[in-house]
Motif scaffolding. Structure first.
Motif: not given
Length: 87
Positions: A21, A36-38, A40
């Motif tokens: 991600l 970013t959705l890093e 999650l």
């Protein structure tokens, strides 16, 4: 507290998802950086299995980012920006 194989696999999958991600940027900021959705998957592991597993997943994800896309200006930055910040 026992660490099972399922816990280790969950941490590894969360670290791999976080690394994947990190390549998908939602928004690029003008002075550098991105959104970013890093984190999650790391948050999910920390919520589901506890803080120790979340810290491990974050540290592994930071080390993977250091290997794949390093940007190093100072030697102290290697520790502070990658594994410690993600953990």
């Amino acid at each position: 507290m026992r660490i099972t194989t399922r816990d280790i696999v969950g941490v590894a999958i969360a670290a791999a998802l976080a690394t994947a991600l990190s390549f998908l940027r939602l928004f690029e900021l003008p002075q550098g950086g991105s959104i970013t959705l890093e984190l999650l998957p790391v948050f999910y592991i920390a919520f589901r299995h506890g803080a120790i597993h979340g810290i491990a997943a974050g540290a592994i994800s930071g080390i993977l980012q250091l290997i794949l896309r390093p940007f190093i200006v100072h030697p102290v930055q290697v520790l502070l920006d990658y594994p410690l910040a993600m953990a």
